[in-house]
Write a protein that holds these residues in place. Structure first.
Motif, PDB file in Angstrom:
ATOM      1  N   VAL A 119       0.413 -15.425  -1.677  1.00  0.00           N
ATOM      2  CA  VAL A 119      -0.264 -14.352  -0.941  1.00  0.00           C
ATOM      3  C   VAL A 119       0.754 -13.287  -0.557  1.00  0.00           C
ATOM      4  CG1 VAL A 119      -1.581 -13.729   1.094  1.00  0.00           C
ATOM      5  CG2 VAL A 119      -2.024 -15.859   0.001  1.00  0.00           C
ATOM      6  N   GLY A 120       1.903 -13.748  -0.102  1.00  0.00           N
ATOM      7  CA  GLY A 120       2.946 -12.801   0.290  1.00  0.00           C
ATOM      8  C   GLY A 120       3.351 -11.914  -0.857  1.00  0.00           C
ATOM      9  N   ILE A 121       3.487 -12.498  -2.031  1.00  0.00           N
ATOM     10  CA  ILE A 121       3.881 -11.717  -3.205  1.00  0.00           C
ATOM     11  C   ILE A 121       2.898 -10.587  -3.456  1.00  0.00           C
ATOM     12  CG2 ILE A 121       4.051 -11.868  -5.723  1.00  0.00           C
ATOM     13  CD1 ILE A 121       5.941 -13.923  -5.304  1.00  0.00           C
ATOM     14  N   GLY A 122       1.629 -10.889  -3.201  1.00  0.00           N
ATOM     15  CA  GLY A 122       0.619  -9.863  -3.443  1.00  0.00           C
ATOM     16  C   GLY A 122       0.791  -8.618  -2.590  1.00  0.00           C
ATOM     17  N   HIS A 123       1.424  -8.773  -1.435  1.00  0.00           N
ATOM     18  CA  HIS A 123       1.383  -7.675  -0.472  1.00  0.00           C
ATOM     19  C   HIS A 123       2.083  -6.400  -0.904  1.00  0.00           C
ATOM     20  CE1 HIS A 123      -0.576 -10.485   1.957  1.00  0.00           C
ATOM     21  NE2 HIS A 123      -0.460  -9.818   3.070  1.00  0.00           N
ATOM     22  N   ALA A 124       3.108  -6.514  -1.722  1.00  0.00           N
ATOM     23  CA  ALA A 124       3.833  -5.297  -2.107  1.00  0.00           C
ATOM     24  C   ALA A 124       2.925  -4.352  -2.873  1.00  0.00           C
ATOM     25  CB  ALA A 124       5.043  -5.645  -2.941  1.00  0.00           C
ATOM     26  N   GLY A 125       2.027  -4.908  -3.666  1.00  0.00           N
ATOM     27  CA  GLY A 125       1.138  -4.070  -4.468  1.00  0.00           C
ATOM     28  C   GLY A 125       0.287  -3.174  -3.595  1.00  0.00           C
ATOM     29  N   THR A 126      -0.330  -3.782  -2.585  1.00  0.00           N
ATOM     30  CA  THR A 126      -1.173  -2.991  -1.697  1.00  0.00           C
ATOM     31  C   THR A 126      -0.321  -2.034  -0.878  1.00  0.00           C
ATOM     32  OG1 THR A 126      -2.269  -5.096  -1.451  1.00  0.00           O
ATOM     33  CG2 THR A 126      -3.191  -3.252  -0.255  1.00  0.00           C
ATOM     34  N   LEU A 127       0.843  -2.508  -0.499  1.00  0.00           N
ATOM     35  CA  LEU A 127       1.714  -1.640   0.281  1.00  0.00           C
ATOM     36  C   LEU A 127       2.059  -0.392  -0.514  1.00  0.00           C
ATOM     37  CD1 LEU A 127       3.649  -1.950   3.011  1.00  0.00           C
ATOM     38  CD2 LEU A 127       5.291  -1.597   1.223  1.00  0.00           C
ATOM     39  N   ILE A 128       2.433  -0.596  -1.774  1.00  0.00           N
ATOM     40  CA  ILE A 128       2.812   0.548  -2.607  1.00  0.00           C
ATOM     41  C   ILE A 128       1.624   1.471  -2.808  1.00  0.00           C
ATOM     42  CG2 ILE A 128       3.455   1.211  -4.951  1.00  0.00           C
ATOM     43  CD1 ILE A 128       5.315  -1.197  -4.988  1.00  0.00           C
ATOM     44  N   SER A 129       0.467   0.880  -3.119  1.00  0.00           N
ATOM     45  CA  SER A 129      -0.656   1.759  -3.454  1.00  0.00           C
ATOM     46  C   SER A 129      -1.293   2.383  -2.223  1.00  0.00           C
ATOM     47  CB  SER A 129      -1.689   1.015  -4.283  1.00  0.00           C
ATOM     48  OG  SER A 129      -2.074  -0.153  -3.639  1.00  0.00           O
ATOM     49  N   ALA A 130      -1.323   1.674  -1.106  1.00  0.00           N
ATOM     50  CA  ALA A 130      -2.042   2.208   0.047  1.00  0.00           C
ATOM     51  C   ALA A 130      -1.129   2.903   1.047  1.00  0.00           C
ATOM     52  CB  ALA A 130      -2.807   1.087   0.731  1.00  0.00           C
ATOM     53  N   ILE A 131      -0.176   2.159   1.587  1.00  0.00           N
ATOM     54  CA  ILE A 131       0.629   2.733   2.669  1.00  0.00           C
ATOM     55  C   ILE A 131       1.454   3.906   2.149  1.00  0.00           C
ATOM     56  CG2 ILE A 131       2.426   2.233   4.372  1.00  0.00           C
ATOM     57  CD1 ILE A 131       1.317  -0.553   4.641  1.00  0.00           C
ATOM     58  N   LEU A 132       2.031   3.754   0.967  1.00  0.00           N
ATOM     59  CA  LEU A 132       2.841   4.848   0.429  1.00  0.00           C
ATOM     60  C   LEU A 132       1.982   6.039   0.013  1.00  0.00           C
ATOM     61  CD1 LEU A 132       5.580   2.943  -1.581  1.00  0.00           C
ATOM     62  CD2 LEU A 132       5.612   3.687   0.771  1.00  0.00           C
ATOM     63  N   LEU A 133       0.718   5.794  -0.295  1.00  0.00           N
ATOM     64  CA  LEU A 133      -0.186   6.908  -0.595  1.00  0.00           C
ATOM     65  C   LEU A 133      -0.455   7.703   0.677  1.00  0.00           C
ATOM     66  CD1 LEU A 133      -2.198   8.350  -2.600  1.00  0.00           C
ATOM     67  CD2 LEU A 133      -3.923   6.826  -1.730  1.00  0.00           C
ATOM     68  N   LEU A 134      -0.696   6.984   1.760  1.00  0.00           N
ATOM     69  CA  LEU A 134      -0.960   7.666   3.034  1.00  0.00           C
ATOM     70  C   LEU A 134       0.277   8.417   3.508  1.00  0.00           C
ATOM     71  CD1 LEU A 134      -3.059   5.054   5.033  1.00  0.00           C
ATOM     72  CD2 LEU A 134      -3.861   6.981   3.702  1.00  0.00           C
ATOM     73  N   PHE A 135       1.450   7.851   3.240  1.00  0.00           N
ATOM     74  CA  PHE A 135       2.692   8.509   3.641  1.00  0.00           C
ATOM     75  C   PHE A 135       3.161   9.545   2.623  1.00  0.00           C
ATOM     76  CE2 PHE A 135       4.170   4.728   6.467  1.00  0.00           C
ATOM     77  CZ  PHE A 135       3.320   5.179   7.463  1.00  0.00           C
TER      78      PHE A 135
END
Lengths: 478, 190
Positions: free
Chosen positions: A87-103
């Motif tokens: 599950v932890g491994i999955g998190h970078a994907g969402t982080l890159i696509s979502a949080i970095l998009l917002l930023f």
């Protein structure tokens, strides 16, 4: 024009002389070409691992969970360790696509597609562990709240294990929607370029009839932005909830308020390491060095050193609190059973891999070194696996009753199951790398004018001219 | 659903496209649509399109999710089957928060994507006319509807004057139909 202007001082995100067509050509042509020998070998190994995993799971279901080396003391072993790790491994994907998009981080465009795919495959692997851990898996649907013949007896909404069910399934669904809606325009690009009938048909179906209409783009952007806004708290909530599985219990070593942020940081840490592992191989094999540049790798290494250090601070905080709280059980768990104790070796592997080794990324030279990054990414993944193992097993193997103390080593079906999820993950990833655009083509095109090397060079010439003109004007004036 | 006549012009740079869109609108021609390989910011405004309300729909779905989760869990634990779980209260609001949050996100995301598909008429096996095979690659394609009053030749001349590279005339179904992209067009509504 509403096209934004970016500083020429910033490193270009796309190297080489590219125009829009060249971008399409570079990214789509591997889909149209025949796969190489390496791809077949990789896929073959992955499928073999997957089959071994299927066999291990079959063994476990047929003979019962007793074939795993779990016992009354250690009720969670490799299974939940692997679950939390995946599950932890999955998190970078969402982080890159979502949080970095917002930023508004432009560099995400080069890596988001592959990272999101990684998320989906990793969550697929993660979900396997709790399900098969149930033993009688044919009753797995009992975890869903549905009107039933037992009362109606409902599920326990107070239980963090049930929150997990909702968190993981929501996370999977939302990531899948986010990923697929982003893929639609790129599938349309593959479809419109297709030479063979089969390809035209398949990508035609997959693209849902996307045309690139302005109104559709407008809605698509609104959709991506809101999905990113939803995924950002979602990704934080998922690992927070996973950490509740432990934190809401009263086991020494688990019962801490630091768990949610610490788990989230650890998840991002291991996720970025896995993204590095995959992308360094992918960019080399598919020749995408112009899109996944050293700048991208460096940016991700910065995230790794940041989150790695957060994790390190969390470890030290735990040690401090175990001492400062004055609770004998906490103190013993941390100082006697984790740092020393029979499973102490795992604690020191964790410390070395997660806290000490990522510190090399304080040096720019190391951050931009592909080989160092690749080795580090593997080390971090090992370290983070051991973190999950240390938290789960070194808390459980010494419980309140010294008579039930035990040691834990996995049996072959447990190891086989873990290897099987690697098989599943890499089988999916190999198929993805062959049949899907591994880089978001449309998104790269949208940053090409502001961040492409070609355009930056042009801008440099333009700036030099205007500086000369300025100097000329000034002298003329005097 | 109607088969219409279009004059189609392709541009190879969005910097040329923007003033062209403006001029075409000023001249009073009806732009059927502009197709771009990537989202060109501000093009929707240039074309005079209305802002999308998709995010409002997303908000409504989110509220629906929140209400569903909270009311359902409360009903189950207080009315339908009030069970004593370790002496915890029957209405433990803090314990409901994780699932409430997850369902809020789930309803909103799924609802928005389905609404997006519905509004854009997108689904597997939906087929639409592609004016230029490179409109998803590197060309910005403008399709202008030709009515009885407009002269196609005049529109073509106008398009070339505003910078269009490739200009042609096409007769095509304006809407969508069920079909496959590897097959010839079989428009069900004529």
């Amino acid at each position: 024009m509403h096209l934004k202007y970016e500083s020429t001082l910033r490193e270009p995100l796309v190297d080489g002389v590219k125009d829009y067509h060249q971008v399409t050509e570079d990214i789509i042509s591997p889909i149209e070409a025949k796969p190489g020998k390496l791809w077949y070998i990789g896929l073959f190994i992955s499928i073999a691992l997957l089959l071994f995993g299927v066999f291990s799971v079959f063994w476990e279901v047929y003979f019962g969970t007793g074939v795993w080396n779990l016992n009354k003391t250690i009720g969670w072993g490799w299974d939940i360790t692997n679950f939390v790790w995946w599950v932890g491994i999955g998190h970078a994907g969402t982080l890159i696509s979502a949080i970095l998009l917002l930023f508004r981080q432009g560099w995400r465009t080069g890596v988001n597609r592959a990272a999101e795919a990684m998320t989906i495959f990793a969550v697929m692997c993660a979900g396997q562990f709790p399900i098969w851990h149930m033993g009688r898996v044919w009753m797995a649907f009992f975890v869903l709240p549905y009107p039933n013949t037992r009362g109606p007896l409902w599920v326990n909404f107070n239980s963090p294990l049930l929150w997990d069910v909702f968190a993981i399934s929501t996370y999977f669904t939302v990531s899948l929607l986010f990923w697929y809606s982003g893929l639609l325009p790129d599938f349309a690009t593959v479809r419109d370029r297709a030479k063979t009938k089969l390809r035209k048909m398949l990508y035609g179906v997959a693209s849902f009839g996307w045309t690139g209409s302005t109104k559709h783009w407008q809605r698509h952007e609104s959709l991506s932005l809101v999905l990113a806004g939803l995924s950002t708290p979602l990704v934080l909530s998922v690992h927070t909830i996973v950490s509740f599985d432990f934190a809401t219990s009263v086991i020494p070593g688990w019962h801490t308020t630091i768990f949610p942020p610490y788990f989230v940081a650890g998840a991002i840490f291991s996720g970025f390491a896995m993204v590095q592992t995959l992308l360094i191989i992918t960019r080399k094999i598919l020749g995408l060095e112009d899109y996944i540049t050293l700048g991208h790798i460096e940016a991700m290494n910065k995230v790794i050193v940041l989150t790695g250090s957060i994790v390190g601070v969390a470890y030290l905080t735990e040690l401090f609190m175990a001492w400062y709280s004055g609770v004998q059980y906490e103190f013993d768990t941390f100082y006697k059973f984790r740092a020393a104790g029979p499973l102490g070796w795992s604690y020191w592997i964790m410390m070395t891999c997660n806290v000490i080794s990522p510190q090399v990324f304080w040096f720019r030279k190391m951050r931009r070194n592909i080989m160092v990054t690749f080795i580090m990414s593997i080390i971090v993944n090992i370290g983070m696996w051991f973190e999950r193992f240390v938290i789960i097993c070194t808390s459980l193997y010494r419980d309140y009753l010294p008579s039930s103390w035990s040691y834990y080593r996995p049996s072959w079906p447990e190891v086989g199951f873990y290897l099987g999820t690697f098989g599943l993950f890499f089988t999916c990833y190999f198929l993805f790398a062959k049949y899907f655009p591994v880089i978001a083509v449309a998104e790269i095109k949208s940053i090409l004018k502001t961040s492409g090397k070609n355009f930056k060079d042009k801008m440099d010439v333009y700036e030099e001219q205007s500086v000369e003109k300025f100097a000329h004007d000034n002298t003329a004036h005097h | 659903m109607a088969v219409k006549k279009f004059v189609v012009g392709s541009f190879d740079d969005e910097a040329v496209l923007f003033p062209a869109v403006k001029k075409v609108r000023q001249a009073g021609y009806k732009i059927h649509d502009v197709y771009t390989p990537f989202p060109v910011h501000g093009l929707d405004h240039a074309m005079g399109l209305r802002e999308t309300s998709l995010h409002t729909a997303g908000f409504i779905y989110a509220i629906t999710g929140t209400t569903t989760a909270l009311s359902f869990m409360s009903w189950v634990f207080t009315t339908d089957w009030p069970m004593n779980i370790g002496g915890k209260p029957h209405f433990p609001l803090p314990a409901f928060i994780p699932i409430t949050f997850e369902l809020t996100v789930l309803f909103s995301a799924v609802g928005m994507v389905m609404t997006f598909m519905y509004l854009c008429q997108m689904a597997p096996f939906v087929k639409k006319h592609i004016f230029h095979p490179r409109q998803t690659d590197d060309l910005f394609v403008m399709a202008i509807e030709v009515s009885e009053k407009t002269n196609a030749e005049e529109v073509k001349g106008f398009l070339s004057s505003v910078g269009a590279k490739e200009i042609n005339e096409q007769t095509a179904e304006a809407g969508w139909w069920l079909g496959r992209f590897d097959r010839e067009d079989k428009v069900f509504a004529k």
